[in-house]
Design an enzyme around this catalytic site. Sequence first.
Site, PDB file in Angstrom:
ATOM      1  N   ASP A  81      -9.174  -9.364  17.455  1.00 32.16           N
ATOM      2  CA  ASP A  81      -9.054 -10.594  16.665  1.00 32.16           C
ATOM      3  C   ASP A  81      -7.650 -11.178  16.839  1.00 32.16           C
ATOM      4  OD1 ASP A  81      -9.959 -12.489  14.827  1.00 32.16           O
ATOM      5  OD2 ASP A  81      -9.228 -11.340  13.103  1.00 32.16           O
ATOM      6  N   HIS A  82      -7.568 -12.467  16.989  1.00 32.45           N
ATOM      7  CA  HIS A  82      -6.273 -13.163  17.146  1.00 32.45           C
ATOM      8  C   HIS A  82      -5.379 -12.516  18.182  1.00 32.45           C
ATOM      9  CE1 HIS A  82      -6.902 -16.040  13.922  1.00 32.45           C
ATOM     10  NE2 HIS A  82      -7.444 -15.044  13.239  1.00 32.45           N
ATOM     11  N   HIS A 178      -6.465 -18.103   6.198  1.00 30.32           N
ATOM     12  CA  HIS A 178      -6.481 -16.644   6.184  1.00 30.32           C
ATOM     13  C   HIS A 178      -5.788 -16.169   4.909  1.00 30.32           C
ATOM     14  CE1 HIS A 178      -6.718 -17.418  10.610  1.00 30.32           C
ATOM     15  NE2 HIS A 178      -7.660 -16.516  10.488  1.00 30.32           N
ATOM     16  N   GLY A 179      -6.320 -15.115   4.314  1.00 26.64           N
ATOM     17  CA  GLY A 179      -5.709 -14.578   3.101  1.00 26.64           C
ATOM     18  C   GLY A 179      -6.218 -15.313   1.874  1.00 26.64           C
ATOM     19  N   HIS A 206     -13.144 -18.600  10.403  1.00 28.54           N
ATOM     20  CA  HIS A 206     -12.074 -17.657  10.037  1.00 28.54           C
ATOM     21  C   HIS A 206     -11.703 -17.880   8.571  1.00 28.54           C
ATOM     22  CE1 HIS A 206     -10.538 -15.887  13.917  1.00 28.54           C
ATOM     23  NE2 HIS A 206     -11.488 -16.711  14.331  1.00 28.54           N
ATOM     24  N   SER A 209     -12.425 -14.904   3.221  1.00 28.67           N
ATOM     25  CA  SER A 209     -12.189 -14.392   1.855  1.00 28.67           C
ATOM     26  C   SER A 209     -11.870 -15.528   0.894  1.00 28.67           C
ATOM     27  CB  SER A 209     -11.011 -13.404   1.860  1.00 28.67           C
ATOM     28  OG  SER A 209     -11.362 -12.285   2.625  1.00 28.67           O
ATOM     29  N   ASN A 228     -15.513 -14.353   9.551  1.00 30.92           N
ATOM     30  CA  ASN A 228     -14.475 -13.321   9.555  1.00 30.92           C
ATOM     31  C   ASN A 228     -14.004 -12.993   8.136  1.00 30.92           C
ATOM     32  OD1 ASN A 228     -14.605 -13.787  12.275  1.00 30.92           O
ATOM     33  ND2 ASN A 228     -12.421 -14.139  12.563  1.00 30.92           N
ATOM     34  N   THR A 231      -9.298 -10.011   3.886  1.00 35.37           N
ATOM     35  CA  THR A 231      -8.571  -9.872   2.622  1.00 35.37           C
ATOM     36  C   THR A 231      -9.437  -9.334   1.483  1.00 35.37           C
ATOM     37  OG1 THR A 231      -7.125 -11.647   3.325  1.00 35.37           O
ATOM     38  CG2 THR A 231      -7.109 -11.137   0.977  1.00 35.37           C
TER      39      THR A 231
HETATM   40  P1  13P Z   1      -9.533 -13.426   5.442  1.00 35.39           P
HETATM   41  O1  13P Z   1      -8.437 -12.421   5.377  1.00 35.39           O
HETATM   42  O2  13P Z   1      -9.204 -14.680   4.684  1.00 35.39           O
HETATM   43  O3  13P Z   1     -10.854 -12.876   5.042  1.00 35.39           O
HETATM   44  O4  13P Z   1      -9.657 -13.900   6.959  1.00 35.39           O
HETATM   45  C1  13P Z   1      -9.987 -12.975   7.942  1.00 35.39           C
HETATM   46  C2  13P Z   1      -9.967 -13.584   9.283  1.00 35.39           C
HETATM   47  O5  13P Z   1     -10.253 -14.760   9.461  1.00 35.39           O
HETATM   48  C3  13P Z   1      -9.614 -12.735  10.420  1.00 35.39           C
HETATM   49  O6  13P Z   1      -9.597 -13.421  11.616  1.00 35.39           O
END
Ligand code: 13P
Length: 281
Positions: A81-82, A178-179, A206, A209, A228, A231
């Site tokens: 990932d990334h 993200h997060g 992405h 969460s 994805n 978090t």
């Molecule tokens: P979250 O941490 O917001 O769930 O995102 C995860 C993510 O997109 C990993 O690529």
Amino acid sequence: MLCTAKELLKDASTRKYGVGMFNVVSLDCVRAVCETAEALKSPVMIALAEIHLPYAPIELMAPLMLAAARNAKVPVAVHLDHGCSFEVLVKAVNAGFTSVMFDGSTLPYAENLGRTKEIVKIASVSGTSVEAEIGHVGGGEGGTEDSSPELYTEPEQALRFAQESGIDSLAVAIGTVHGEFKKTPRLDFERLSAIHKIVSQPLVLHGGSGLSDDDFRECIRRGISKVNIFTDMSYAGSEAARKALASGKKMHCFEFTEASRKTMDEVVETKIRLFGSNGMA
Ligand code: 13P
């Protein structure tokens, strides 16, 4: 069974459900995801993010993730990932990952495209699937902190990028981060539909969460095939460990990690049911 993301996402886009991709950093995470997916007869993806390599070295995680995928009775793709650095992307392909994401989303368009094409060429030798991102999902992993609308994916640009790069799936920016969200997310569903209408590759969300159940359902209805999550699962696992330790009871290290794993199981189960992938394996 170990399989590619391309295989998983093809089925998901045909049968209109979402495949959960969960970031893993330990044995407990790997077991929580694979064992829950197996119990729910769901295809799934386990992913190692380049940003987590200081805590979970790829040399140790790759054999663990691949063994868990091979032993599972459901299809599991093992994903990077990334991936931002060429070195890590090549390492993942050589280690046997069946899918990699190249994240050039903070680069100028031409540079993102050029580098993505290079990764596609390398990955094609081993049949490894490639995901890339156009527009930019903010919030930490591999990039900036915000999710301002200027960074959202432009449908026409997404189409050009998807056609020219040769990727297998495309991550889009429609308002997630993200997060943890700092304010209530407002997703641009119309934009998602516009992208889905013209881009033939499966689309990836992405920053899953913190979204509401309705947000997930609407995203999948409008064309998202992969979601994805990190978090929500990670915080729930840590919180369970904290509670277990707070009992004050002397315990072995595997006792609080077991509490953590069981709680992560529950998060994975909730998401799999929400994405509609249960029973699809
Ligand atoms: P979250 O941490 O917001 O769930 O995102 C995860 C993510 O997109 C990993 O690529």
